[in-house]
Design a protein around this motif. Structure first.
Motif, PDB file in Angstrom:
ATOM      1  N   HIS A   1      -6.363  -7.528  -2.893  1.00 28.55           N
ATOM      2  CA  HIS A   1      -5.919  -8.373  -3.994  1.00 28.55           C
ATOM      3  C   HIS A   1      -6.584  -9.738  -3.850  1.00 28.55           C
ATOM      4  O   HIS A   1      -6.632 -10.301  -2.748  1.00 28.55           O
ATOM      5  CB  HIS A   1      -4.405  -8.559  -3.998  1.00 28.55           C
ATOM      6  CG  HIS A   1      -3.645  -7.332  -4.362  1.00 28.55           C
ATOM      7  ND1 HIS A   1      -2.268  -7.265  -4.319  1.00 28.55           N
ATOM      8  CD2 HIS A   1      -4.066  -6.113  -4.796  1.00 28.55           C
ATOM      9  CE1 HIS A   1      -1.865  -6.059  -4.692  1.00 28.55           C
ATOM     10  NE2 HIS A   1      -2.943  -5.346  -4.978  1.00 28.55           N
TER      11      HIS A   1
ATOM     12  N   THR B   1      -0.824  -5.882 -10.509  1.00 29.42           N
ATOM     13  CA  THR B   1      -1.594  -4.960  -9.682  1.00 29.42           C
ATOM     14  C   THR B   1      -0.866  -3.619  -9.595  1.00 29.42           C
ATOM     15  O   THR B   1       0.124  -3.395 -10.279  1.00 29.42           O
ATOM     16  CB  THR B   1      -1.794  -5.578  -8.294  1.00 29.42           C
ATOM     17  OG1 THR B   1      -0.540  -6.099  -7.816  1.00 29.42           O
ATOM     18  CG2 THR B   1      -2.788  -6.731  -8.359  1.00 29.42           C
ATOM     19  N   SER B   2      -1.354  -2.718  -8.762  1.00 35.32           N
ATOM     20  CA  SER B   2      -0.772  -1.376  -8.685  1.00 35.32           C
ATOM     21  C   SER B   2       0.725  -1.416  -8.440  1.00 35.32           C
ATOM     22  O   SER B   2       1.486  -0.629  -9.002  1.00 35.32           O
ATOM     23  CB  SER B   2      -1.447  -0.565  -7.578  1.00 35.32           C
ATOM     24  OG  SER B   2      -2.798  -0.353  -7.866  1.00 35.32           O
TER      25      SER B   2
ATOM     26  N   TRP C   1      -1.541  -5.760   7.141  1.00 30.46           N
ATOM     27  CA  TRP C   1      -2.232  -6.617   6.188  1.00 30.46           C
ATOM     28  C   TRP C   1      -2.836  -7.841   6.841  1.00 30.46           C
ATOM     29  O   TRP C   1      -2.404  -8.291   7.897  1.00 30.46           O
ATOM     30  CB  TRP C   1      -1.319  -7.057   5.039  1.00 30.46           C
ATOM     31  CG  TRP C   1       0.028  -7.549   5.459  1.00 30.46           C
ATOM     32  CD1 TRP C   1       0.363  -8.760   5.965  1.00 30.46           C
ATOM     33  CD2 TRP C   1       1.238  -6.798   5.396  1.00 30.46           C
ATOM     34  NE1 TRP C   1       1.705  -8.822   6.220  1.00 30.46           N
ATOM     35  CE2 TRP C   1       2.267  -7.636   5.876  1.00 30.46           C
ATOM     36  CE3 TRP C   1       1.569  -5.510   4.952  1.00 30.46           C
ATOM     37  CZ2 TRP C   1       3.601  -7.216   5.950  1.00 30.46           C
ATOM     38  CZ3 TRP C   1       2.884  -5.092   5.018  1.00 30.46           C
ATOM     39  CH2 TRP C   1       3.881  -5.943   5.507  1.00 30.46           C
TER      40      TRP C   1
ATOM     41  N   LEU D   1       0.777  -1.225   0.000  1.00 29.38           N
ATOM     42  CA  LEU D   1       0.000   0.000   0.000  1.00 29.38           C
ATOM     43  C   LEU D   1       0.807   1.273   0.000  1.00 29.38           C
ATOM     44  O   LEU D   1       0.322   2.284  -0.474  1.00 29.38           O
ATOM     45  CB  LEU D   1      -0.919   0.001   1.222  1.00 29.38           C
ATOM     46  CG  LEU D   1      -2.097  -0.916   1.055  1.00 29.38           C
ATOM     47  CD1 LEU D   1      -2.785  -1.145   2.356  1.00 29.38           C
ATOM     48  CD2 LEU D   1      -3.041  -0.360   0.051  1.00 29.38           C
TER      49      LEU D   1
ATOM     50  N   LEU E   1       0.662   3.941  -2.720  1.00 28.13           N
ATOM     51  CA  LEU E   1      -0.454   4.859  -2.888  1.00 28.13           C
ATOM     52  C   LEU E   1      -0.167   6.213  -2.272  1.00 28.13           C
ATOM     53  O   LEU E   1      -0.914   7.163  -2.472  1.00 28.13           O
ATOM     54  CB  LEU E   1      -1.718   4.263  -2.249  1.00 28.13           C
ATOM     55  CG  LEU E   1      -2.186   2.943  -2.854  1.00 28.13           C
ATOM     56  CD1 LEU E   1      -3.383   2.436  -2.083  1.00 28.13           C
ATOM     57  CD2 LEU E   1      -2.514   3.104  -4.323  1.00 28.13           C
TER      58      LEU E   1
ATOM     59  N   ARG F   1      -3.754  -2.262   4.504  1.00 27.27           N
ATOM     60  CA  ARG F   1      -4.084  -0.931   5.016  1.00 27.27           C
ATOM     61  C   ARG F   1      -2.805  -0.109   5.105  1.00 27.27           C
ATOM     62  O   ARG F   1      -1.767  -0.603   5.567  1.00 27.27           O
ATOM     63  CB  ARG F   1      -4.714  -1.034   6.415  1.00 27.27           C
ATOM     64  CG  ARG F   1      -5.070   0.330   7.028  1.00 27.27           C
ATOM     65  CD  ARG F   1      -5.357   0.234   8.512  1.00 27.27           C
ATOM     66  NE  ARG F   1      -4.191  -0.232   9.269  1.00 27.27           N
ATOM     67  CZ  ARG F   1      -3.151   0.550   9.608  1.00 27.27           C
ATOM     68  NH1 ARG F   1      -3.112   1.834   9.260  1.00 27.27           N
ATOM     69  NH2 ARG F   1      -2.145   0.031  10.299  1.00 27.27           N
TER      70      ARG F   1
ATOM     71  N   TRP G   1      -7.050   1.665   1.718  1.00 27.86           N
ATOM     72  CA  TRP G   1      -7.165   0.215   1.689  1.00 27.86           C
ATOM     73  C   TRP G   1      -6.988  -0.303   0.263  1.00 27.86           C
ATOM     74  O   TRP G   1      -7.388   0.348  -0.700  1.00 27.86           O
ATOM     75  CB  TRP G   1      -8.540  -0.228   2.209  1.00 27.86           C
ATOM     76  CG  TRP G   1      -8.794   0.162   3.622  1.00 27.86           C
ATOM     77  CD1 TRP G   1      -9.254   1.374   4.086  1.00 27.86           C
ATOM     78  CD2 TRP G   1      -8.598  -0.646   4.792  1.00 27.86           C
ATOM     79  NE1 TRP G   1      -9.366   1.359   5.452  1.00 27.86           N
ATOM     80  CE2 TRP G   1      -8.964   0.133   5.915  1.00 27.86           C
ATOM     81  CE3 TRP G   1      -8.155  -1.955   4.985  1.00 27.86           C
ATOM     82  CZ2 TRP G   1      -8.897  -0.366   7.209  1.00 27.86           C
ATOM     83  CZ3 TRP G   1      -8.087  -2.448   6.283  1.00 27.86           C
ATOM     84  CH2 TRP G   1      -8.464  -1.650   7.379  1.00 27.86           C
ATOM     85  N   MET G   2      -6.402  -1.482   0.143  1.00 25.11           N
ATOM     86  CA  MET G   2      -6.236  -2.143  -1.137  1.00 25.11           C
ATOM     87  C   MET G   2      -6.475  -3.641  -0.961  1.00 25.11           C
ATOM     88  O   MET G   2      -5.996  -4.240   0.008  1.00 25.11           O
ATOM     89  CB  MET G   2      -4.831  -1.910  -1.683  1.00 25.11           C
ATOM     90  CG  MET G   2      -4.538  -2.583  -3.013  1.00 25.11           C
ATOM     91  SD  MET G   2      -3.024  -1.974  -3.789  1.00 25.11           S
ATOM     92  CE  MET G   2      -1.791  -2.547  -2.620  1.00 25.11           C
TER      93      MET G   2
ATOM     94  N   GLU H   1      -7.963  -6.505  -8.400  1.00 25.79           N
ATOM     95  CA  GLU H   1      -7.561  -5.569  -7.345  1.00 25.79           C
ATOM     96  C   GLU H   1      -8.708  -4.618  -7.048  1.00 25.79           C
ATOM     97  O   GLU H   1      -9.485  -4.257  -7.935  1.00 25.79           O
ATOM     98  CB  GLU H   1      -6.333  -4.783  -7.827  1.00 25.79           C
ATOM     99  CG  GLU H   1      -5.812  -3.735  -6.849  1.00 25.79           C
ATOM    100  CD  GLU H   1      -4.570  -3.037  -7.399  1.00 25.79           C
ATOM    101  OE1 GLU H   1      -3.553  -3.040  -6.692  1.00 25.79           O
ATOM    102  OE2 GLU H   1      -4.616  -2.512  -8.525  1.00 25.79           O
ATOM    103  N   ARG H   2      -8.809  -4.198  -5.795  1.00 27.83           N
ATOM    104  CA  ARG H   2      -9.765  -3.174  -5.367  1.00 27.83           C
ATOM    105  C   ARG H   2      -9.018  -2.125  -4.544  1.00 27.83           C
ATOM    106  O   ARG H   2      -8.121  -2.461  -3.762  1.00 27.83           O
ATOM    107  CB  ARG H   2     -10.879  -3.779  -4.507  1.00 27.83           C
ATOM    108  CG  ARG H   2     -11.717  -4.851  -5.212  1.00 27.83           C
ATOM    109  CD  ARG H   2     -12.706  -4.252  -6.182  1.00 27.83           C
ATOM    110  NE  ARG H   2     -13.467  -5.265  -6.898  1.00 27.83           N
ATOM    111  CZ  ARG H   2     -14.637  -5.772  -6.487  1.00 27.83           C
ATOM    112  NH1 ARG H   2     -15.160  -5.358  -5.328  1.00 27.83           N
ATOM    113  NH2 ARG H   2     -15.279  -6.665  -7.202  1.00 27.83           N
ATOM    114  N   LEU H   3      -9.408  -0.861  -4.686  1.00 24.58           N
ATOM    115  CA  LEU H   3      -8.851   0.252  -3.921  1.00 24.58           C
ATOM    116  C   LEU H   3      -9.985   0.979  -3.219  1.00 24.58           C
ATOM    117  O   LEU H   3     -11.091   1.102  -3.762  1.00 24.58           O
ATOM    118  CB  LEU H   3      -8.092   1.225  -4.829  1.00 24.58           C
ATOM    119  CG  LEU H   3      -6.956   0.639  -5.675  1.00 24.58           C
ATOM    120  CD1 LEU H   3      -6.409   1.704  -6.621  1.00 24.58           C
ATOM    121  CD2 LEU H   3      -5.864   0.089  -4.791  1.00 24.58           C
TER     122      LEU H   3
END
Length: 344
Positions: free
Chosen positions: A98, A317-318, A55, A7, A10, A78, A95-96, A111-113
């Motif tokens: 996978h 992913t990111s 995490w 994270l 970000l 987180r 938050w992210m 992936e979600r953000l």
């Protein structure tokens, strides 16, 4: 592991961050792990907003009725822009999530953000619930959980039941990550039995197996001269082994390991006791990734080769990394999971 991902990229400072994915950057104002590690359950299953990085990291080795192997990942990360919880849109928590499913021929990942404070993502300790959007890892307690996630081309719905105790790595949960003394709080639940359904492009697959959940938090878990890590969780015929090596800019490595007996007794091993050496590499999107390793822990008579079930298990992913299930052969037999970062 673990010291795990990602994270911090970000954050606005990510472009100039030291260490892999900013995990080696200074952390003024945030709490730092201290000895002795003192845990409070159920509270510590939940978030620690005064620490910068945290995490909830679950991997699973699965088989269907025909004996075909699969891997599964569910992770919630987180990171904090400031050392407090905040409310609503003023929350500094980011938050992210996978999620991935690996087969011998395919690797599906999504992936979600999310921002904290608005209900889109978060964790509560009791009853335990970790979520981001409609993904969840939740249950009445930490021993019995349901886990769901979905992406454009896969989904899963799994049930988990713990068959052993929580495991504490390092010095009773204080896990040192470098010769400079960077550390995290680190515990695991490696004794989950798991069963459920994978939904793949070719249809639904019923699977069973074992799962391993890592919990870790810190504020600066790497030193500034560490560039990534290779982390192994092995479920063997006579115990379990967690081991990692952290790669340093000068070519040396910092290692740590925990041996776990079938009834949950642990032995921690210091830097140098655990060895992991690449044997062969695979071309993964133009990157040379070590997908076969020799792993040894002489104190336990472990001398095994581990092979990626699917060498193409790249997490696009990111912050990209490699994560996938492995098969274990040699002095011990078994399965496990391998995570490799810093190979971009």
């Amino acid at each position: 592991m673990n010291v795990r991902i990602l994270l911090p990229l970000l954050l606005p400072c990510a472009a100039s961050a030291q260490g892999f994915a900013g995990l080696g950057t200074a952390s003024e104002g945030f709490a730092t792990p201290e000895r002795p590690a003192i845990f409070d359950f159920e509270t510590d299953h939940g978030p620690h907003p005064d620490y910068r990085i945290e995490w909830w990291y679950l991997t699973a080795n699965l088989q269907d009725g025909d004996g075909t192997h699969y891997g599964l990942q569910w992770t919630l990360f987180r990171t904090a822009l400031a050392p407090d919880e905040g409310e609503g849109w003023s929350s500094p928590q980011i938050w992210m999530g996978h999620a991935a499913v690996t087969t011998p021929t395919h690797h599906y990942v999504t992936e979600r953000l999310a921002r904290g404070g608005i209900g889109q993502a978060g964790v509560t300790a009791q009853p335990f619930e970790a979520w981001i959007d409609d993904w969840q890892l939740a249950g009445s307690d930490f021993d019995t959980l349901n886990m769901t996630a979905s992406g454009p081309d896969f989904a899963y719905d799994m049930d988990l039941t713990a068959q052993g105790p929580l495991i504490f790595h390092g010095d009773a949960g204080y896990s040192v990550k470098s010769a400079d003394g960077q550390a995290s709080y680190y515990y695991s639940q490696p004794f989950y039995e798991i069963d459920g359904t994978l939904t793949l492009p070719d249809g639904e697959v019923d699977v069973t197996g074992n799962a391993w959940l890592d919990r870790e938090w810190s504020s600066q878990p790497l030193s500034e001269n560490q560039t990534g890590w290779d982390w192994f969780s092995l479920s063997l015929d006579d115990g379990k082994l967690m081991g990692f090596r952290l790669r340093q800019e000068n070519g040396s490595h910092y290692t740590s390991a925990t041996w776990i007996t079938p009834d949950g007794e642990t032995t921690a091993y210091p830097d140098g006791a655990f060895q992991a050496d690449p044997v062969s590499f695979s071309d993964v999107g133009g990157r040379q990734i070590p997908t076969q390793w020799n792993v040894t822990l002489d104190a336990r008579g472990v001398d095994v080769d581990v092979y990626a079930l699917n060498p193409k298990s790249w997490m696009a992913t990111s912050v990209p990394y490699w994560e996938g299930p492995i098969i274990v052969e040699g002095s011990h037999a078994g399965v496990g999971y391998l995570e490799m970062t810093g190979y971009e």
